[in-house]
Write a protein that holds these residues in place. Structure first.
Motif, PDB file in Angstrom:
ATOM      1  N   ALA A 117      44.067  49.364  36.941  1.00 49.12           N
ATOM      2  CA  ALA A 117      42.718  49.063  37.450  1.00 49.12           C
ATOM      3  C   ALA A 117      42.366  47.589  37.214  1.00 49.12           C
ATOM      4  O   ALA A 117      41.783  46.931  38.078  1.00 49.12           O
ATOM      5  N   VAL A 118      42.763  47.075  36.061  1.00 52.34           N
ATOM      6  CA  VAL A 118      42.493  45.656  35.772  1.00 52.34           C
ATOM      7  C   VAL A 118      43.356  44.776  36.686  1.00 52.34           C
ATOM      8  O   VAL A 118      42.863  43.795  37.261  1.00 52.34           O
ATOM      9  N   ARG A 119      44.623  45.169  36.866  1.00 49.96           N
ATOM     10  CA  ARG A 119      45.506  44.390  37.772  1.00 49.96           C
ATOM     11  C   ARG A 119      44.939  44.368  39.193  1.00 49.96           C
ATOM     12  O   ARG A 119      44.912  43.342  39.861  1.00 49.96           O
ATOM     13  N   GLN A 120      44.461  45.528  39.658  1.00 46.40           N
ATOM     14  CA  GLN A 120      43.908  45.597  41.022  1.00 46.40           C
ATOM     15  C   GLN A 120      42.663  44.721  41.149  1.00 46.40           C
ATOM     16  O   GLN A 120      42.441  44.078  42.166  1.00 46.40           O
ATOM     17  N   THR A 121      41.843  44.723  40.098  1.00 43.14           N
ATOM     18  CA  THR A 121      40.622  43.904  40.096  1.00 43.14           C
ATOM     19  C   THR A 121      40.977  42.421  40.201  1.00 43.14           C
ATOM     20  O   THR A 121      40.447  41.686  41.047  1.00 43.14           O
ATOM     21  N   VAL A 122      41.909  42.003  39.347  1.00 39.15           N
ATOM     22  CA  VAL A 122      42.302  40.592  39.332  1.00 39.15           C
ATOM     23  C   VAL A 122      43.047  40.248  40.631  1.00 39.15           C
ATOM     24  O   VAL A 122      42.881  39.154  41.181  1.00 39.15           O
ATOM     25  N   GLY A 123      43.807  41.214  41.139  1.00 36.38           N
ATOM     26  CA  GLY A 123      44.525  40.989  42.399  1.00 36.38           C
ATOM     27  C   GLY A 123      43.579  40.685  43.539  1.00 36.38           C
ATOM     28  O   GLY A 123      43.831  39.820  44.365  1.00 36.38           O
ATOM     29  N   LYS A 124      42.459  41.382  43.589  1.00 38.50           N
ATOM     30  CA  LYS A 124      41.524  41.166  44.714  1.00 38.50           C
ATOM     31  C   LYS A 124      40.540  40.023  44.440  1.00 38.50           C
ATOM     32  O   LYS A 124      40.219  39.252  45.334  1.00 38.50           O
ATOM     33  N   PHE A 125      40.044  39.953  43.205  1.00 43.69           N
ATOM     34  CA  PHE A 125      38.938  39.006  42.954  1.00 43.69           C
ATOM     35  C   PHE A 125      39.301  37.849  42.012  1.00 43.69           C
ATOM     36  O   PHE A 125      38.465  36.991  41.745  1.00 43.69           O
ATOM     37  N   GLY A 126      40.515  37.857  41.469  1.00 42.61           N
ATOM     38  CA  GLY A 126      40.970  36.702  40.668  1.00 42.61           C
ATOM     39  C   GLY A 126      40.630  36.770  39.197  1.00 42.61           C
ATOM     40  O   GLY A 126      41.186  36.023  38.388  1.00 42.61           O
ATOM     41  N   ARG A 127      39.718  37.652  38.793  1.00 40.77           N
ATOM     42  CA  ARG A 127      39.332  37.747  37.378  1.00 40.77           C
ATOM     43  C   ARG A 127      38.515  39.012  37.155  1.00 40.77           C
ATOM     44  O   ARG A 127      38.212  39.723  38.131  1.00 40.77           O
ATOM     45  N   LEU A 128      38.171  39.269  35.899  1.00 41.87           N
ATOM     46  CA  LEU A 128      37.284  40.391  35.563  1.00 41.87           C
ATOM     47  C   LEU A 128      36.207  39.846  34.637  1.00 41.87           C
ATOM     48  O   LEU A 128      36.483  39.508  33.485  1.00 41.87           O
ATOM     49  N   ASP A 129      34.994  39.750  35.165  1.00 44.71           N
ATOM     50  CA  ASP A 129      33.899  39.186  34.358  1.00 44.71           C
ATOM     51  C   ASP A 129      33.216  40.235  33.506  1.00 44.71           C
ATOM     52  O   ASP A 129      32.882  39.981  32.350  1.00 44.71           O
ATOM     53  N   VAL A 130      32.957  41.414  34.098  1.00 44.23           N
ATOM     54  CA  VAL A 130      32.148  42.427  33.411  1.00 44.23           C
ATOM     55  C   VAL A 130      32.819  43.794  33.544  1.00 44.23           C
ATOM     56  O   VAL A 130      33.155  44.219  34.655  1.00 44.23           O
ATOM     57  N   LEU A 131      32.993  44.460  32.415  1.00 43.16           N
ATOM     58  CA  LEU A 131      33.439  45.859  32.437  1.00 43.16           C
ATOM     59  C   LEU A 131      32.254  46.734  32.054  1.00 43.16           C
ATOM     60  O   LEU A 131      31.618  46.495  31.024  1.00 43.16           O
TER      61      LEU A 131
END
Ligand SMILES: NC(=O)c1ccc[n+]([C@@H]2O[C@H](COP(=O)([O-])OP(=O)(O)OC[C@H]3O[C@@H](n4cnc5c(N)ncnc54)[C@H](O)[C@@H]3O)[C@@H](O)[C@H]2O)c1
Length: 274
Positions: free
Chosen positions: A79-93
């Protein structure tokens, strides 16, 4: 024009349990406020419908709908990989996914209503696996990414039953049946406030914040007896409308709360105040 003080514009926000009552409310609000949102949930069969629903309302470039089981380490990492794959980073969980055996409109069918001394330990283990262990697993995956970014923001969704015991009179629907809020939820959600403080202090030098929100009694077509009991026990005299969660979550998800970490924010109509 000045930027609003509370803004989540372009923040990349991953919401677990996104297809549920609170998850949906938050995802809608974040998208309306210009965030990039990942809607993640274990409910695989609903993915297509959720994608359609959000596609009709929002630009598909701004959201991603994915399958996630927070109890599974590979699924959380994916899920984190998919998030970064689409949006480049993860700011808020937003750690929102949980098992909560709700009382349905008719009364009891979604809840195991055994008294404490008879409560099946298997159900306790299941809730601990999701609400406690799953929250840890998901947070570990997010933190690995946030450490690489040197920034991050985690919001845990607690409950008033993380703080106080249920008043079992709330569940007396007067049908001659004994109803009890079971111990699995209380045990597993009680972990959330101190976990929030643990993560906040563990990562205080890594620019990763962690706070919790304590909702209570979100209105969802409850039965009359429940509404009556609730209104008598609540200082504000009523249940919470789901949109009343928007402000507190927007605050914590935005940089307006940059000096807040380790906080446990009550949004409970005063339930825990007396
Ligand atoms: N509804 C309330 O009145 C209320 C009050 C206080 C706190 N809360 C808390 O708010 C959060 C959301 O509650 P809700 O009422 O929206 O619940 P809900 O049951 O409507 O939604 C929960 C979602 O989590 C998902 N989920 C369950 N297990 C999962 C897993 N292993 N991995 C990923 N997703 C999983 C479910 O499929 C569901 O879509 C929970 O943490 C709950 O404890 C709710």
């Amino acid at each position: 024009m000045n930027e609003p003080v509370i803004s989540v514009k372009d923040e990349v926000i991953l919401v677990t349990g996104a297809f549920g009552l609170i998850g949906k409310q938050l995802c809608n609000t974040f998208l309306k406020e210009g965030a990039k949102v990942v809607l993640a949930d274990i409910n695989e069969t609903a993915i297509d419908a959720v994608e359609k629903e959000y596609g009709a309302l929002f630009d598909s470039a701004d959201f991603l709908v994915i399958h996630l089981d927070i109890t599974n380490e590979e699924s959380a990492a994916k899920a984190v990989r998919q998030t970064v794959g689409k949006f480049g980073r993860l700011d808020v969980l937003i750690n929102n996914a949980a098992i909560d055996a709700k009382f349905d409109k008719e009364g009891m069918s979604k809840v195991n209503h055994s008294r404490f001394e008879n409560y099946p330990v298997e159900l306790l283990r299941k809730s601990v696996d999701v609400n406690l262990t799953g929250t840890v697993i998901m947070t570990q995956s997010a933190c690995r990414q946030m450490l690489q970014q040197n920034s991050g923001n985690i919001i845990n969704v607690a409950s008033t039953y993380s703080i106080v015991s249920p008043n079992q009179n709330l569940y007396d629907f007067g049908q001659g049946v004994e109803n009890f809020k079971p111990v699995d939820y209380i045990a597993s959600k009680s972990f959330i406030p101190n976990f929030t403080r643990y993560i906040a202090t563990f990562y205080s030098n890594n620019n990763i914040r962690c706070n919790a929100i304590v909702p209570h009694g979100i209105y969802n077509n409850h039965n009359e007896a429940f509404l009556h009991n609730f209104s008598k026990m609540s200082p504000l005299g009523r249940m919470c409308n789901r949109e009343e969660l928007d402000g507190p979550f927007l605050l914590l998800a935005s940089k307006a709360s940059s000096y807040m970490t380790g906080s446990v924010v009550m949004v409970d109509g005063g339930w825990t105040a007396w």
